[in-house]
Scaffold this active site. Structure first.
Site, PDB file in Angstrom:
ATOM      1  CG  ASP A   2      -2.091   0.857   1.113  1.00  0.00           C
ATOM      2  OD1 ASP A   2      -3.202   0.374   1.362  1.00  0.00           O
ATOM      3  OD2 ASP A   2      -1.913   2.033   0.765  1.00  0.00           O
ATOM      4  CG  ASP A  99      -3.663   3.728  -2.922  1.00  0.00           C
ATOM      5  OD1 ASP A  99      -4.511   2.866  -3.201  1.00  0.00           O
ATOM      6  OD2 ASP A  99      -3.723   4.457  -1.923  1.00  0.00           O
ATOM      7  CD  GLU A 100      -5.784  -1.566  -1.326  1.00  0.00           C
ATOM      8  OE1 GLU A 100      -6.002  -1.646  -0.126  1.00  0.00           O
ATOM      9  OE2 GLU A 100      -6.665  -1.363  -2.170  1.00  0.00           O
TER      10      GLU A 100
END
Length: 414
Positions: A2, A99-100
């Site tokens: 993350d 974003d992960e």
DNA sequence: TCTGGGGTCCTAGGACCC
DNA sequence: TCTGGGGTCCTAGGACCC
């Protein structure tokens, strides 16, 4: 995996001269408008700023923060780099959002010489910093759910591994609201049933949960609060819907204005639909009123469509129906396309010999041509653009008045 | 001047079919 | 002198996530 405050990091990478070394950065809309915080630097979070609060209140909490708009281009670029970099570490590397990401490291034990998972995670973390410039946090566990919960423990820029067998104990230490999929509404429902702590939740029988909600929901919650999850790390199929919406600076009542804005949104979604070579069968229009109530109206057509003209005509009819039922001032309008098909064919047409199709080849050709022009010259053309008659333009070049839009619009496009 | 914009998934009722 | 049980599709609304 993350990324820590991804949008803040991307803003800094986009404008290092101004932002490098700054501790107080807020990414999001203007504090004067109706925008919210998309991402806040850890410095701002110390003042109580969180994502999704209004930018106005964020600036009140942290007056010296620098406010920057969402660095969309950089976010897309870094997300791409991240995905590619992660593929070096496992063949099963899947982005879950910009974003992960999740990596399935099963079967890599020999490759990584049986080093502890934490060691591998730290090497991945350093590698990502090198390849993308981003600080990330990494959580490790035997399943996705617990791995994700572990990243929150690792933040910022840390690594946290839950050893096999410790899943349930680890989750037991969290708050109910920390669980993935448990939001404010479910927390409140549980509170009404007298359940406010994780241990109280875990003490409940599956049957009790089942009597409060349906069986599916009960089973899901029962498993989640025990850290149980068997969902595979697998890429999702293509998108199921494409949407665009906008909140007005001030609420709007006027139908003409709403239709004009709707047309812009339709151009937006229809263009990305065509970019993915898709056709849509369902069009949905949504209005939000000042009490924050959403009203939507949707229509599913038998033949999938993709042209600006047809989608806009369907959307406009839906908007008018919405306005007839709900005439209150609107703060937001949105349009969404779904129920995708890979062609506009209607298998039943040949059987039924119906009237002419909703969308003709001409509509599609016009939309494709507009896409090409916009790709080459930018947003210079869209539905409602006046298509000038070259002959007339030459004639009026001598100083005569320009043809009125109404006049030109009637001309057959060339 | 409370409350963005992109999504996914679920539910519940009604129409319709066998 | 009454009204099953399975299924799918569509619509509207809502919870939740990043």
């Amino acid at each position: 995996v993350d990324v820590d405050a991804m949008f803040v990091q991307c803003a800094v990478l986009s404008d290092p001269e101004r932002l490098a070394g700054e501790d107080l950065i807020l990414v999001g809309g203007s504090p004067q408008g109706r925008g919210v915080v998309t991402s806040a630097s850890y410095g701002c979070r110390a003042f109580g700023v969180r994502s999704a609060i209004s930018m106005a209140s964020a600036v009140r909490l942290c007056p010296s923060a620098i406010v920057v708009p969402v660095p969309g281009e950089m976010v897309r670029k870094k997300s791409r780099q991240l995905r590619i970099a992660l593929q070096h570490w496992s063949p099963v590397a899947v982005m879950a959002s910009v974003d992960e990401a999740y990596l399935d490291l099963s079967g890599t034990e020999v490759l990584y010489r049986h080093e502890p998972l934490e060691e591998t995670a730290r090497r991945i973390q350093r590698d990502l910093k090198l390849r993308t410039g981003l600080d990330v946090s990494i959580g490790g566990a035997t399943n996705r759910l617990v791995a994700k919960l572990a990243t929150s423990y690792a933040k910022p820029a840390g690594v946290f591994v839950v050893p096999p067998g410790d899943e349930a104990c680890f989750v037991a230490r969290l708050e109910i609201a920390d669980l993935i999929g448990v939001g404010p509404t479910l927390v409140e429902d549980l509170r009404r049933h007298g359940v406010t702590t994780m241990s109280a939740l875990r003490a409940l029988e599956l049957e009790t949960l089942g009597s409060w909600w349906g069986e599916d929901r009960a089973r899901w919650l029962w498993r989640v609060c025990r850290g149980m999850d068997d969902s595979p790390v697998a890429a999702r199929a293509g998108a199921k819907s494409i949407s665009s919406e906008t909140t007005f600076r001030r609420d709007i009542v006027d139908l003409d204005s709403l239709e004009r804005i709707l047309r812009g949104l339709v151009v937006d979604v229809a263009e990305s639909l065509r970019k993915q070579s898709l056709f849509a069968r369902t069009i949905t229009v949504k209005l939000r009123d000042r009490e924050f109530r959403d009203r939507s109206r949707s229509r599913t057509v038998r033949e999938a469509v993709q042209s600006d003209r047809v989608i806009y005509e369907l959307a406009r009819a839906l908007l008018r129906e919405l306005r007839e039922r709900h005439g209150k001032p609107a703060r937001l309008i949105g349009v969404s396309l779904g129920n995708f098909a890979s062609s506009g064919e209607d298998e039943q047409r040949s059987l039924l010999e119906l009237a002419r199709p909703l969308e003709g080849e001409r509509d599609r050709a016009v939309s494709r041509a507009v896409d090409l022009i916009r790709a080459r010259h930018g947003e210079v053309i869209g539905p409602g653009s006046v298509i000038a008659d070259p002959e007339r333009r030459r004639r009026s070049a001598g100083g005569g008045p320009d043809p009125s839009p109404a006049q030109s619009a009637q001309d057959e496009p060339r």
